[in-house]
Design a protein around this motif. Structure first.
Motif, PDB file in Angstrom:
ATOM      1  N   ALA A   7       0.748  -1.194  -0.145  1.00 25.99           N
ATOM      2  CA  ALA A   7      -0.094   0.112  -0.013  1.00 25.99           C
ATOM      3  C   ALA A   7       1.019   1.321   0.082  1.00 25.99           C
ATOM      4  O   ALA A   7       1.734   1.332   0.828  1.00 25.99           O
ATOM      5  N   LYS A   8       0.602   2.284  -0.825  1.00 24.45           N
ATOM      6  CA  LYS A   8       1.073   3.470  -0.687  1.00 24.45           C
ATOM      7  C   LYS A   8       0.618   4.241   0.202  1.00 24.45           C
ATOM      8  O   LYS A   8      -0.592   4.528   0.480  1.00 24.45           O
ATOM      9  N   PRO A   9       1.485   4.985   1.178  1.00 26.27           N
ATOM     10  CA  PRO A   9       1.124   5.824   2.066  1.00 26.27           C
ATOM     11  C   PRO A   9       0.155   6.815   1.756  1.00 26.27           C
ATOM     12  O   PRO A   9       0.504   7.779   0.748  1.00 26.27           O
ATOM     13  N   ASN A  10      -0.845   7.422   2.531  1.00 28.28           N
ATOM     14  CA  ASN A  10      -1.697   8.547   1.991  1.00 28.28           C
ATOM     15  C   ASN A  10      -1.097   9.766   2.990  1.00 28.28           C
ATOM     16  O   ASN A  10      -1.524  10.925   2.692  1.00 28.28           O
ATOM     17  N   GLN A  11      -0.766   9.529   4.327  1.00 25.96           N
ATOM     18  CA  GLN A  11      -0.450  10.411   5.056  1.00 25.96           C
ATOM     19  C   GLN A  11       0.685   9.976   6.136  1.00 25.96           C
ATOM     20  O   GLN A  11       1.194   8.947   6.051  1.00 25.96           O
ATOM     21  N   ALA A  12       1.032  11.043   6.869  1.00 22.54           N
ATOM     22  CA  ALA A  12       2.339  10.749   7.832  1.00 22.54           C
ATOM     23  C   ALA A  12       1.991   9.349   8.903  1.00 22.54           C
ATOM     24  O   ALA A  12       2.997   8.810   8.940  1.00 22.54           O
TER      25      ALA A  12
ATOM     26  N   PHE B  88      -9.205  -5.804   7.587  1.00 22.79           N
ATOM     27  CA  PHE B  88     -10.162  -4.568   7.526  1.00 22.79           C
ATOM     28  C   PHE B  88      -9.724  -3.316   6.802  1.00 22.79           C
ATOM     29  O   PHE B  88      -9.329  -2.737   7.381  1.00 22.79           O
ATOM     30  N   PRO B  89      -9.440  -3.559   5.467  1.00 22.80           N
ATOM     31  CA  PRO B  89      -8.586  -2.604   4.681  1.00 22.80           C
ATOM     32  C   PRO B  89      -9.532  -1.093   5.016  1.00 22.80           C
ATOM     33  O   PRO B  89     -10.739  -1.210   4.957  1.00 22.80           O
ATOM     34  N   LEU B  90      -8.830  -0.252   5.214  1.00 20.51           N
ATOM     35  CA  LEU B  90      -9.385   1.093   5.573  1.00 20.51           C
ATOM     36  C   LEU B  90      -9.284   2.277   4.261  1.00 20.51           C
ATOM     37  O   LEU B  90      -9.935   3.188   4.318  1.00 20.51           O
ATOM     38  N   ASN B  91      -8.599   1.686   3.001  1.00 18.15           N
ATOM     39  CA  ASN B  91      -8.564   2.516   2.023  1.00 18.15           C
ATOM     40  C   ASN B  91      -8.398   1.523   0.798  1.00 18.15           C
ATOM     41  O   ASN B  91      -8.164   0.445   0.799  1.00 18.15           O
ATOM     42  N   ALA B  92      -8.481   2.152  -0.335  1.00 12.80           N
ATOM     43  CA  ALA B  92      -8.242   1.482  -1.665  1.00 12.80           C
ATOM     44  C   ALA B  92      -6.711   0.687  -1.678  1.00 12.80           C
ATOM     45  O   ALA B  92      -6.712  -0.390  -2.068  1.00 12.80           O
ATOM     46  N   GLN B  93      -5.882   1.307  -1.333  1.00  9.83           N
ATOM     47  CA  GLN B  93      -4.571   0.829  -1.296  1.00  9.83           C
ATOM     48  C   GLN B  93      -4.210  -0.212  -0.317  1.00  9.83           C
ATOM     49  O   GLN B  93      -3.660  -1.327  -0.862  1.00  9.83           O
ATOM     50  N   GLN B  94      -4.879  -0.318   0.783  1.00 12.97           N
ATOM     51  CA  GLN B  94      -4.772  -1.466   1.701  1.00 12.97           C
ATOM     52  C   GLN B  94      -5.508  -2.564   1.112  1.00 12.97           C
ATOM     53  O   GLN B  94      -5.129  -3.845   1.248  1.00 12.97           O
ATOM     54  N   GLN B  95      -6.832  -2.259   0.287  1.00 15.80           N
ATOM     55  CA  GLN B  95      -7.693  -3.230  -0.194  1.00 15.80           C
ATOM     56  C   GLN B  95      -7.120  -3.861  -1.181  1.00 15.80           C
ATOM     57  O   GLN B  95      -6.871  -5.194  -1.178  1.00 15.80           O
ATOM     58  N   GLN B  96      -6.111  -3.219  -2.052  1.00 19.22           N
ATOM     59  CA  GLN B  96      -5.298  -3.951  -3.152  1.00 19.22           C
ATOM     60  C   GLN B  96      -4.109  -4.717  -2.498  1.00 19.22           C
ATOM     61  O   GLN B  96      -4.073  -5.935  -3.007  1.00 19.22           O
ATOM     62  N   ALA B  97      -3.483  -4.360  -1.476  1.00 14.43           N
ATOM     63  CA  ALA B  97      -2.314  -4.752  -0.874  1.00 14.43           C
ATOM     64  C   ALA B  97      -2.616  -6.106  -0.285  1.00 14.43           C
ATOM     65  O   ALA B  97      -2.252  -7.072  -0.539  1.00 14.43           O
ATOM     66  N   ALA B  98      -3.981  -6.207   0.513  1.00 10.41           N
ATOM     67  CA  ALA B  98      -4.367  -7.234   1.305  1.00 10.41           C
ATOM     68  C   ALA B  98      -4.805  -8.382   0.329  1.00 10.41           C
ATOM     69  O   ALA B  98      -4.699  -9.437   0.499  1.00 10.41           O
ATOM     70  N   SER B  99      -5.659  -7.924  -0.685  1.00 13.15           N
ATOM     71  CA  SER B  99      -6.112  -9.208  -1.684  1.00 13.15           C
ATOM     72  C   SER B  99      -4.945  -9.676  -2.482  1.00 13.15           C
ATOM     73  O   SER B  99      -4.909 -10.789  -2.644  1.00 13.15           O
ATOM     74  N   ALA B 100      -3.938  -8.724  -2.786  1.00  9.23           N
ATOM     75  CA  ALA B 100      -2.852  -9.431  -3.584  1.00  9.23           C
ATOM     76  C   ALA B 100      -1.838 -10.199  -2.589  1.00  9.23           C
ATOM     77  O   ALA B 100      -1.437 -11.499  -3.029  1.00  9.23           O
TER      78      ALA B 100
END
Length: 223
Positions: free
Chosen positions: A36-41, A141-153
């Motif tokens: 997942a690419k970070p969105n914030q600090a 429980f992914p909290l954003n699209a990046q986590q969703q993609q990383a978790a699925s993969a």
């Protein structure tokens, strides 16, 4: 495992005689091919992997993790629950942890790797170690699209890894909110290192994490 009054109560000798416990094993889970690419600090991730004492206990020693809270996730939005209600096994909620971390130091994918290496067996349906019921299921429980993609993969990657004999049953679930557990359940491993459940089930997970990932291990747990 019998639990009451907000405390895990384990009569280890009796359990061993009545029903031999499946030995938990650790694996060297692979480096994620998708992260997942970070969105914030500071980012937040939510995991369910059995009794939250051990999940919180391991994640609190990961370098880059700022805070870990034990609580409940996965049930219907808006329903208020507590430990006693979730322990009944019919609320839809699972014992979970909320991890606040610095993605510049530790990524979501690395947290997934730690989780499946030493915390949760992804092949045990609705149980972890001695704890049985849907409230002890393993889930992400992914909290954003990046986590969703990383978790699925990563779940797909684990399924092709041949590290476990059985199929991967850990699910990705829709995040409906997180409710903190009572204060007595927070930082439980740190505050109760001699508790028999901690010594039998959770201290080995932390020791395995330290041995397998020394560069990620931090001796002082997060607050």
């Amino acid at each position: 495992m019998q639990r009451s009054d907000g405390i895990c109560l384990v009569i280890l000798a009796a359990l061993a005689v009545a029903s031999p416990l499946r030995a938990e094993r650790v694996v060297h889970a692979p480096v994620p091919t998708v992260d997942a690419k970070p969105n914030q600090a500071l980012e937040t991730a939510v995991f369910a992997g059995g009794c939250y004492w051990g999940v919180e206990g391991v994640f609190s020693h990961v370098n880059g993790v700022h805070l870990v809270k034990s609580g409940f996730a996965g049930g219907p939005k808006g329903r208020k629950v507590d430990y006693e209600a979730v322990s009944a096994g019919d609320t839809g909620y699972a014992e979970s942890v909320r991890v606040t971390y610095d993605p510049r130091i530790v990524s979501y994918g690395t947290l997934l790797r730690v989780f499946f290496s030493v915390i949760a067996d992804p092949t045990t349906l609705d149980y972890q170690g001695p704890d049985h019921g849907t409230q002890y299921r393993s889930a992400l429980f992914p909290l954003n699209a990046q986590q969703q993609q990383a978790a699925s993969a990563y779940l797909a990657q684990l399924g092709k890894s041949d590290l476990w004999r059985g199929p991967i049953v850990t699910k990705i679930e829709r995040f409906t909110g997180f409710q903190d557990a009572a204060a007595g359940h927070q930082n439980f491993m740190t505050r109760n290192p001699r508790h028999p459940y901690i010594q039998r089930w959770d201290a080995p997970k932390l020791a395995a994490f330290k041995a397998m990932y020394p560069a990620l291990y931090r001796a002082r747990p997060s607050a």
